[in-house]
Design a protein around this motif. Sequence first.
Motif, PDB file in Angstrom:
ATOM      1  N   THR A   1       0.831  -1.204   0.000  1.00  0.00           N
ATOM      2  CA  THR A   1       0.000   0.000   0.000  1.00  0.00           C
ATOM      3  C   THR A   1       0.864   1.252   0.000  1.00  0.00           C
ATOM      4  N   GLU A   2       1.938   1.233   0.767  1.00  0.00           N
ATOM      5  CA  GLU A   2       2.826   2.398   0.818  1.00  0.00           C
ATOM      6  C   GLU A   2       3.523   2.617  -0.516  1.00  0.00           C
ATOM      7  N   LEU A   3       3.857   1.532  -1.231  1.00  0.00           N
ATOM      8  CA  LEU A   3       4.426   1.662  -2.566  1.00  0.00           C
ATOM      9  C   LEU A   3       3.426   2.303  -3.532  1.00  0.00           C
ATOM     10  N   LEU A   4       2.163   1.927  -3.393  1.00  0.00           N
ATOM     11  CA  LEU A   4       1.124   2.398  -4.307  1.00  0.00           C
ATOM     12  C   LEU A   4       0.688   3.829  -4.016  1.00  0.00           C
ATOM     13  N   THR A   5       0.687   4.215  -2.745  1.00  0.00           N
ATOM     14  CA  THR A   5       0.153   5.535  -2.370  1.00  0.00           C
ATOM     15  C   THR A   5       1.217   6.496  -1.872  1.00  0.00           C
ATOM     16  N   LEU A   6       2.413   5.976  -1.559  1.00  0.00           N
ATOM     17  CA  LEU A   6       3.513   6.754  -0.985  1.00  0.00           C
ATOM     18  C   LEU A   6       3.174   7.272   0.408  1.00  0.00           C
ATOM     19  N   GLN A   7       2.183   6.645   1.043  1.00  0.00           N
ATOM     20  CA  GLN A   7       1.796   6.988   2.408  1.00  0.00           C
ATOM     21  C   GLN A   7       1.605   5.693   3.207  1.00  0.00           C
ATOM     22  N   PRO A   8       1.947   5.706   4.501  1.00  0.00           N
ATOM     23  CA  PRO A   8       1.714   4.516   5.314  1.00  0.00           C
ATOM     24  C   PRO A   8       0.226   4.213   5.435  1.00  0.00           C
ATOM     25  N   LEU A   9      -0.117   2.944   5.483  1.00  0.00           N
ATOM     26  CA  LEU A   9      -1.525   2.545   5.534  1.00  0.00           C
ATOM     27  C   LEU A   9      -2.138   2.812   6.901  1.00  0.00           C
ATOM     28  N   PHE A  10      -1.466   2.378   7.960  1.00  0.00           N
ATOM     29  CA  PHE A  10      -1.983   2.541   9.324  1.00  0.00           C
ATOM     30  C   PHE A  10      -0.902   3.176  10.191  1.00  0.00           C
ATOM     31  N   PRO A  11      -0.728   4.503  10.152  1.00  0.00           N
ATOM     32  CA  PRO A  11       0.339   5.163  10.925  1.00  0.00           C
ATOM     33  C   PRO A  11      -0.071   5.440  12.363  1.00  0.00           C
ATOM     34  N   GLY A  12      -0.276   4.384  13.158  1.00  0.00           N
ATOM     35  CA  GLY A  12      -0.711   4.546  14.534  1.00  0.00           C
ATOM     36  C   GLY A  12       0.343   5.175  15.416  1.00  0.00           C
ATOM     37  N   ILE A  13      -0.100   5.925  16.409  1.00  0.00           N
ATOM     38  CA  ILE A  13       0.830   6.570  17.343  1.00  0.00           C
ATOM     39  C   ILE A  13       0.970   5.778  18.637  1.00  0.00           C
ATOM     40  N   SER A  14       0.172   4.731  18.790  1.00  0.00           N
ATOM     41  CA  SER A  14       0.291   3.784  19.908  1.00  0.00           C
ATOM     42  C   SER A  14      -0.375   2.502  19.436  1.00  0.00           C
ATOM     43  N   ASP A  15      -0.219   1.430  20.193  1.00  0.00           N
ATOM     44  CA  ASP A  15      -0.829   0.170  19.767  1.00  0.00           C
ATOM     45  C   ASP A  15      -2.350   0.262  19.739  1.00  0.00           C
ATOM     46  N   ILE A  16      -2.926   0.969  20.697  1.00  0.00           N
ATOM     47  CA  ILE A  16      -4.383   1.123  20.706  1.00  0.00           C
ATOM     48  C   ILE A  16      -4.833   1.944  19.504  1.00  0.00           C
ATOM     49  N   ASP A  17      -4.121   3.007  19.222  1.00  0.00           N
ATOM     50  CA  ASP A  17      -4.443   3.817  18.055  1.00  0.00           C
ATOM     51  C   ASP A  17      -4.272   3.003  16.775  1.00  0.00           C
ATOM     52  N   GLN A  18      -3.276   2.136  16.754  1.00  0.00           N
ATOM     53  CA  GLN A  18      -3.062   1.271  15.591  1.00  0.00           C
ATOM     54  C   GLN A  18      -4.276   0.378  15.351  1.00  0.00           C
ATOM     55  N   LEU A  19      -4.760  -0.253  16.410  1.00  0.00           N
ATOM     56  CA  LEU A  19      -5.952  -1.094  16.294  1.00  0.00           C
ATOM     57  C   LEU A  19      -7.160  -0.274  15.865  1.00  0.00           C
ATOM     58  N   SER A  20      -7.288   0.923  16.412  1.00  0.00           N
ATOM     59  CA  SER A  20      -8.419   1.767  16.067  1.00  0.00           C
ATOM     60  C   SER A  20      -8.422   2.114  14.586  1.00  0.00           C
ATOM     61  N   ARG A  21      -7.259   2.425  14.041  1.00  0.00           N
ATOM     62  CA  ARG A  21      -7.158   2.752  12.622  1.00  0.00           C
ATOM     63  C   ARG A  21      -7.523   1.549  11.756  1.00  0.00           C
ATOM     64  N   ILE A  22      -7.068   0.371  12.167  1.00  0.00           N
ATOM     65  CA  ILE A  22      -7.390  -0.838  11.409  1.00  0.00           C
ATOM     66  C   ILE A  22      -8.889  -1.091  11.415  1.00  0.00           C
ATOM     67  N   ILE A  23      -9.509  -0.966  12.581  1.00  0.00           N
ATOM     68  CA  ILE A  23     -10.938  -1.224  12.714  1.00  0.00           C
ATOM     69  C   ILE A  23     -11.754  -0.198  11.922  1.00  0.00           C
ATOM     70  N   ASN A  24     -11.305   1.043  11.886  1.00  0.00           N
ATOM     71  CA  ASN A  24     -12.012   2.066  11.109  1.00  0.00           C
ATOM     72  C   ASN A  24     -12.015   1.747   9.618  1.00  0.00           C
ATOM     73  N   VAL A  25     -11.003   1.018   9.174  1.00  0.00           N
ATOM     74  CA  VAL A  25     -10.922   0.652   7.762  1.00  0.00           C
ATOM     75  C   VAL A  25     -11.609  -0.682   7.483  1.00  0.00           C
ATOM     76  N   LEU A  26     -11.307  -1.698   8.292  1.00  0.00           N
ATOM     77  CA  LEU A  26     -11.804  -3.055   8.025  1.00  0.00           C
ATOM     78  C   LEU A  26     -13.104  -3.380   8.758  1.00  0.00           C
ATOM     79  N   GLY A  27     -13.476  -2.591   9.733  1.00  0.00           N
ATOM     80  CA  GLY A  27     -14.651  -2.896  10.539  1.00  0.00           C
ATOM     81  C   GLY A  27     -14.271  -3.631  11.806  1.00  0.00           C
ATOM     82  N   ASN A  28     -15.249  -3.865  12.667  1.00  0.00           N
ATOM     83  CA  ASN A  28     -14.987  -4.517  13.955  1.00  0.00           C
ATOM     84  C   ASN A  28     -14.540  -5.954  13.776  1.00  0.00           C
TER      85      ASN A  28
END
Length: 468
Positions: free
Chosen positions: A316-343
């Motif tokens: 994804t980063e190769l395709l968009t030149l941006q990180p897919l899930f740039p979380g600032i903590s592990d909880i934030d990382q999970l939150s970003r994933i869930i916002n994209v993929l769902g619960n």
Amino acid sequence: MEQPLPKSWSIHTRPDIIAKYQILERVGSGAYSDVYKGRRLSDNLIVALKEVHDYQSAFREIETLQILQNSPNIVLLHEYFWREDEDAVLVLEFLRTDLAAVIAAAKKDGGIGVGEIKRWMVQILCGVDACHRNMIVHRDLKPDNLLVGDDGVLKLADFGQARILLEHGLVDVNINPPPYEPDAADQEFNAPQVGYETENAFQEGHGNEEQGGTSKEGYFRELDELKVKQSRDETDKEANIHDENTSCFATCTTSDIEDDPFKGGSCSYEAEGGDNRHGALTSWVGTRWFKAPELLYGSSTYGLEIDLWSLGCIFTELLTLQPLFPGISDIDQLSRIINVLGNLTEQVWPGCAELSDYKTISFNKVENPIGLESCLPNRSADEISLVQKLVCYDPASRATAMEMLHDKYFNEEPLPVPTSELRVPLSKSYHDEHSPGGWYDDMESDSDFDEFGPLNVTKTNNGFSIQF
């Protein structure tokens, strides 16, 4: 004029090393290793000398890379120096840049062409396939650990967190043919892949088990059934403090040193803590932006599939030149994933409720997840599909590296360009945001919840639950 080297450098004062190498400069430093640029006196070859301060990381890096010595997309280890009272020093091929620099340079140069993207992807997949055919899970795949030479050849590096999941020799390396017929310049397909037949440090003493083709289901079933004795180790928790700059020049293959402790035929399937017959692994590995959900939820029974999730994030980063899930903590990382993929539920991932922290951490229901399509604007349906095959909750649903190499995407126009046509940055200075103090700073696992506002903490039979 070049400044004289500090005499306090331990690598500079070791007679067995300085007799063969001139230490030129330190090019990277981290919590567990320091990397120096050097020159081999016998032929003036420029090399990287990686001084590893952690015994377990050094052992794993040497062990796994000896197994992978014949793969063209795995970094080359020329030799190593290691005595009981000294840090290990790995002598590696010197590769001056990495995929993170390629991505950063592309932001300034107007992007990466589709043919170039495909060639980068193919090389990464070949390197990961080499690992997985030998049941080696890298556990820290990210652009910084994908080194690039002046010739455009990409190689996986930094195997200090890697684990060998099965006894060497139990998986057939010839399960599938190459994905397509390349031209004569395509070294990564024409060169020999991982070789059990080759004379390496681990053939002796393991016998010649009968090998045969294995289905995807059988591939991972063997992993579950034959996982060697492993368990949790406090040392491995510390491995989550990342050596950001040290990986930039790491590499490996086999040493010709006499009395090589790795040539005796015995693999180090050491435990990660205690005698756990189920083969428990630590979840304290990897770099946050590329960590699979099972690691973020504390799994100790994961497998090769965690690397496949990381691949999806890298692609994804190769395709968009941006990180897919740039979380600032592990909880934030999970939150970003869930916002994209769902619960995360049993419907999308059967068995997820058994994850160590699944019942401890929960999120408010996401009614309308944005989907991966929104993360890949202006990309083709085939490119989105490619990422979707890797970035999905259920590990069993992720496509293997070999399956990805057979994907139609790589056989359709525009075809992957030859490696000689890849644009390689002149130096690593392009990717400052991937250096300490930038994007990749403070990406280790943490438990700082302050930034998320009020928390809903509920007592349970097992302790408590935190809802975000």
